[in-house]
Design an enzyme around this catalytic site. Sequence first.
Site, PDB file in Angstrom:
ATOM      1  N   ASP A 193      31.510 121.761  25.330  1.00 62.14           N
ATOM      2  CA  ASP A 193      31.686 120.528  24.558  1.00 62.14           C
ATOM      3  C   ASP A 193      32.964 120.626  23.733  1.00 62.14           C
ATOM      4  O   ASP A 193      33.138 121.581  22.981  1.00 62.14           O
ATOM      5  CB  ASP A 193      30.479 120.303  23.633  1.00 62.14           C
ATOM      6  CG  ASP A 193      30.607 119.008  22.848  1.00 62.14           C
ATOM      7  OD1 ASP A 193      30.703 117.949  23.492  1.00 62.14           O
ATOM      8  OD2 ASP A 193      30.632 119.056  21.602  1.00 62.14           O
ATOM      9  N   GLU A 277      32.911 117.584  30.085  1.00 66.24           N
ATOM     10  CA  GLU A 277      32.908 116.134  30.192  1.00 66.24           C
ATOM     11  C   GLU A 277      34.266 115.633  30.671  1.00 66.24           C
ATOM     12  O   GLU A 277      35.301 116.208  30.351  1.00 66.24           O
ATOM     13  CB  GLU A 277      32.607 115.517  28.814  1.00 66.24           C
ATOM     14  CG  GLU A 277      31.161 115.587  28.452  1.00 66.24           C
ATOM     15  CD  GLU A 277      30.915 115.052  27.062  1.00 66.24           C
ATOM     16  OE1 GLU A 277      29.955 114.302  26.891  1.00 66.24           O
ATOM     17  OE2 GLU A 277      31.680 115.386  26.150  1.00 66.24           O
ATOM     18  N   CYS A 344      18.287 114.936  23.018  1.00 68.47           N
ATOM     19  CA  CYS A 344      17.783 116.244  22.614  1.00 68.47           C
ATOM     20  C   CYS A 344      17.803 117.164  23.835  1.00 68.47           C
ATOM     21  O   CYS A 344      17.345 116.803  24.913  1.00 68.47           O
ATOM     22  CB  CYS A 344      16.358 116.111  22.093  1.00 68.47           C
ATOM     23  SG  CYS A 344      15.547 117.691  21.843  1.00 68.47           S
ATOM     24  N   CYS A 347      13.689 118.188  24.578  1.00 67.43           N
ATOM     25  CA  CYS A 347      12.699 117.232  25.086  1.00 67.43           C
ATOM     26  C   CYS A 347      13.344 116.014  25.757  1.00 67.43           C
ATOM     27  O   CYS A 347      12.661 115.225  26.405  1.00 67.43           O
ATOM     28  CB  CYS A 347      11.765 116.775  23.969  1.00 67.43           C
ATOM     29  SG  CYS A 347      12.559 115.659  22.801  1.00 67.43           S
ATOM     30  N   CYS A 363      16.073 116.526  16.201  1.00 65.71           N
ATOM     31  CA  CYS A 363      15.399 115.608  17.114  1.00 65.71           C
ATOM     32  C   CYS A 363      14.246 114.893  16.406  1.00 65.71           C
ATOM     33  O   CYS A 363      13.406 115.540  15.770  1.00 65.71           O
ATOM     34  CB  CYS A 363      14.883 116.362  18.332  1.00 65.71           C
ATOM     35  SG  CYS A 363      14.008 115.282  19.475  1.00 65.71           S
ATOM     36  N   CYS A 366      10.815 115.909  18.800  1.00 63.99           N
ATOM     37  CA  CYS A 366      10.222 117.255  18.844  1.00 63.99           C
ATOM     38  C   CYS A 366      10.614 118.127  17.663  1.00 63.99           C
ATOM     39  O   CYS A 366      10.136 119.247  17.517  1.00 63.99           O
ATOM     40  CB  CYS A 366      10.573 117.959  20.151  1.00 63.99           C
ATOM     41  SG  CYS A 366      12.275 118.529  20.239  1.00 63.99           S
ATOM     42  N   ASP A 373      27.150 120.195  18.310  1.00 62.40           N
ATOM     43  CA  ASP A 373      28.034 120.516  19.437  1.00 62.40           C
ATOM     44  C   ASP A 373      27.335 121.444  20.432  1.00 62.40           C
ATOM     45  O   ASP A 373      27.511 121.326  21.645  1.00 62.40           O
ATOM     46  CB  ASP A 373      29.317 121.192  18.939  1.00 62.40           C
ATOM     47  CG  ASP A 373      30.170 120.234  18.116  1.00 62.40           C
ATOM     48  OD1 ASP A 373      30.040 119.016  18.306  1.00 62.40           O
ATOM     49  OD2 ASP A 373      30.955 120.715  17.272  1.00 62.40           O
TER      50      ASP A 373
HETATM   51 ZN   LIG Z   1      13.544 116.819  21.108  1.00 56.42          ZN
END
Ligand SMILES: [Zn+2]
Length: 414
Positions: A193, A277, A344, A347, A363, A366, A373
């Site tokens: 990233d 990316e 996330c 999850c 998150c 979760c 990053d």
């Molecule tokens: Zn999560």
Amino acid sequence: MLIRKGYKFRLKLRDGEKQKFSQFAGCCRFAWNKALAVQDERFSNDNAKLLSKTKLLNLLPEWKHESAFLKEVHSQILQQSLIDLDRAYQNFFRRMKKIRGGDFSEGEDPGYPRFKKKFLHDSFRFPQGFRLENRHVYLPRLGWFRFYKSREIEGKPKNVTVTRNGKHWDISVQVEQEIPDPCPVREPSTGLDMGISRFYTCSDGTFSEPLNAFRSLEKKLAREQRKLSRKNKFSRNWKKQKAKVNKLHRKIRDVRLDYLHKHSTALVRRYGRVYAEDLQVKNMSGSAKGTMENPGKNVKAKSGLNKSILDQGWSEFMRQLEYKLAWLGGELVRISPHHTSQACSVCGHISKNNRKSQSRFVCEACGLEINADHNAAINIQTLGQRGLACEANRTSGRQQELSRNGDRVPGLAA
Ligand SMILES: [Zn+2]
């Protein structure tokens, strides 16, 4: 695998010799600018096609007749200037085609050939006739010169470019070298990233600090530029100040390039496959823009200058990673960004609110708490491994055109 790479050395010249070099560079600049004026006029006129390389070269005898000083330099280097201009146009047309095809982001500069300025773009190139012996180089019509040989030259020299670098002159020797075909090394892999408060973050959580030296140099540059603007243009003091500003520009460029090379080499030594990316897409996406506007605590990415330097750094870094990985048998795989900063990594829950700050990710679903990053880098790796890679951007078979003068081979050269 046949690769091309470049070696750069500083020439050891006496003052009298420098004059001759300036004269050679001046004639090349003259030829380039004259040819560019011809082509530019045709380009602006929709009906006229540009002159072919051969037709352009055929103009030279006439120009020499008009401007006798052109006869004093080796005609080979004048021809080479025109060949370089022709290539600059080819590159421009190729990039235009890409931009129209949607491969580039809007606002990308296709790099239309520019007029050369004295001192700033002083260079000339010998495609043949030069000789290299130990610490000496022979340049046709100029003679033998000593250079500071900081490393051994491997491979077959193909051309020598002489460039003004402030008060000095440098040579770049481009060589062709046969290296053993690399065995594919595709493991281990990592997601990468690119960011502002951290230059890059890997999916295993390791990261690199941004180049801080850069910012102090940048401040200094802004200060010296302000001083320059207060001086009378072309006065003695203005010239002195201008030289100072140019020197800082070069310093910033060198520091940045060195930083990028160090880090790209370190990465290709650790990983065989890197998922990253697609930066063009990332730059256009809202999340990146938000990042630019709300940079981390220590970062002030306020000015357009700062941003552009940063952008340049990213794409040059990707370019280096790509060819270095290819030379070692690895690969760079570009993925299209897909909620990489909002999802996330555990999850998969996607929400803007997951991103508590520039660096903190919590998150909502979760409760995962992680550096933002780092979370993005894991997402990038997951996306890459799932095969969402943009196949078209795979590196294989493109090694040749990736390398450029001054490129360094990781592991092959010290
Ligand atoms: Zn999560």
